[in-house]
Scaffold this motif. Structure first.
Motif, short mmCIF file in Angstrom:
data_model
loop_
_atom_site.label_atom_id
_atom_site.label_comp_id
_atom_site.label_asym_id
_atom_site.label_seq_id
_atom_site.Cartn_x
_atom_site.Cartn_y
_atom_site.Cartn_z
N GLN A 76 40.47 40.80 44.04
CA GLN A 76 41.21 41.89 43.38
C GLN A 76 42.42 42.29 44.20
OE1 GLN A 76 38.85 45.37 42.68
NE2 GLN A 76 40.42 46.41 41.49
N GLN A 77 42.24 42.42 45.51
CA GLN A 77 43.36 42.79 46.38
C GLN A 77 44.43 41.71 46.41
OE1 GLN A 77 43.81 45.76 47.91
NE2 GLN A 77 41.92 46.49 46.96
N CYS A 78 44.00 40.47 46.50
CA CYS A 78 44.96 39.36 46.51
C CYS A 78 45.72 39.27 45.20
CB CYS A 78 44.23 38.04 46.80
SG CYS A 78 43.58 37.91 48.47
N ARG A 79 45.02 39.50 44.12
CA ARG A 79 45.67 39.46 42.81
C ARG A 79 46.71 40.57 42.69
NH1 ARG A 79 41.42 39.26 38.20
NH2 ARG A 79 41.09 37.23 39.23
N GLY A 80 46.35 41.77 43.21
CA GLY A 80 47.30 42.88 43.16
C GLY A 80 48.53 42.60 44.01
N MET A 81 48.32 42.02 45.19
CA MET A 81 49.45 41.68 46.05
C MET A 81 50.32 40.60 45.42
SD MET A 81 47.49 41.67 49.74
CE MET A 81 48.91 40.98 50.58
#
Length: 260
Positions: free
Chosen positions: A245-250
């Motif tokens: 989720q964090q990687c996708r947001g970044m």
């Protein structure tokens, strides 16, 4: 959680100690069943005690059978009791009779499933408990390994072939493992602890209580980490979801900047 299932399927300690005769596969399955069914009872708010009793009754039977298979897994019952007792104290649950009846039924299932106890249960239980305490303090094999108290964390952090096999209590066929990714599970497990606490607090209690007991208990055999392998892999599964989720947001933010 599919990620948790994947981690449990490839973790080398779970693979080894549920596929050989170590008395781990059955109590591991039954303890997980007990927690899952008790959770199902708690989360089904539309049912009252008696309408939903099949879930906590089956949970109690599963726990009793697990402990009859291996006493160590009684810790799972302690985790359930602590969690539900906390809910009662916080008045998030009101049916205190459930905890009492669940405990009585667990003990009954344990007694029925362990024929050794039938003739003289008090003497048999005291002899068994005494053996375990004496074994932890006097057995030459235990003392010769001289494990540090944090050894359970060491077992969790590396795949079996990556350990010093001289520290393993029994011979291990290192070439039997096709996948050795235990070290990669550690980071998402740490990352998923908070999510585990928020989403599955009973599993969090199971993990923390189990880890504390493994650190305190003098015997550090590697198969003992199976006591917490399920909530550990669940934490790792939730951690992977968080990382993705964090990687996708970044990635989305970066793409938006490039697109601008």
């Amino acid at each position: 959680n599919p990620w948790a299932g994947l981690f449990l399927a490839i973790h080398t300690f779970a693979v080894k100690y549920t596929s050989v005769i170590y008395l781990e596969a059955l109590p591991l399955f039954l303890s997980l069943t007990s927690v899952y069914l008790f959770y199902r009872y708690i989360n089904n708010k539309t049912e009252n005690v008696f309408a939903g009793k099949r879930w906590w009754m089956l949970s109690a039977v599963a726990l009793g059978l697990a402990v009859a298979s291996k006493y160590l897994y009684g810790l799972v019952g302690a985790a359930i009791a602590m969690y539900y007792g906390t809910l009662l104290l916080l008045k998030k649950e009101k049916n205190w009779k459930v905890l009492l009846l669940w405990g009585v039924m667990s003990i009954a299932a344990f007694f029925v499933a362990d024929p050794v106890l039938w003739t003289n249960p008090i003497q048999a239980i005291s002899r068994s408990i005494g053996f375990h305490f004496n074994y932890s303090g006097s057995d030459a094999v235990v003392n010769s390994k001289n494990y540090p108290f944090w050894q359970p964390l060491v077992w969790l952090s590396l795949s079996i072939p990556q350990h010093n096999l001289n520290l393993m209590p029994f011979f291990v066929h290192v070439n039997n493992f096709w996948i050795t990714l235990d070290s990669l599970i550690v980071i998402p497990a740490i990352a998923g602890l908070y999510r585990l606490f928020k989403k599955y607090p009973l599993y969090f209690v199971w993990l923390v209580l189990g880890l504390i007991c493994l650190l305190i208990w003098k015997v550090k055999w590697p198969q003992y980490i199976l006591l917490i392998i399920v909530p550990y892999c669940l934490a790792a599964g939730l951690g992977i979801e968080c990382i993705i989720q964090q990687c996708r947001g970044m990635a989305n933010k970066l793409w938006n900047k490039i697109a601008q």
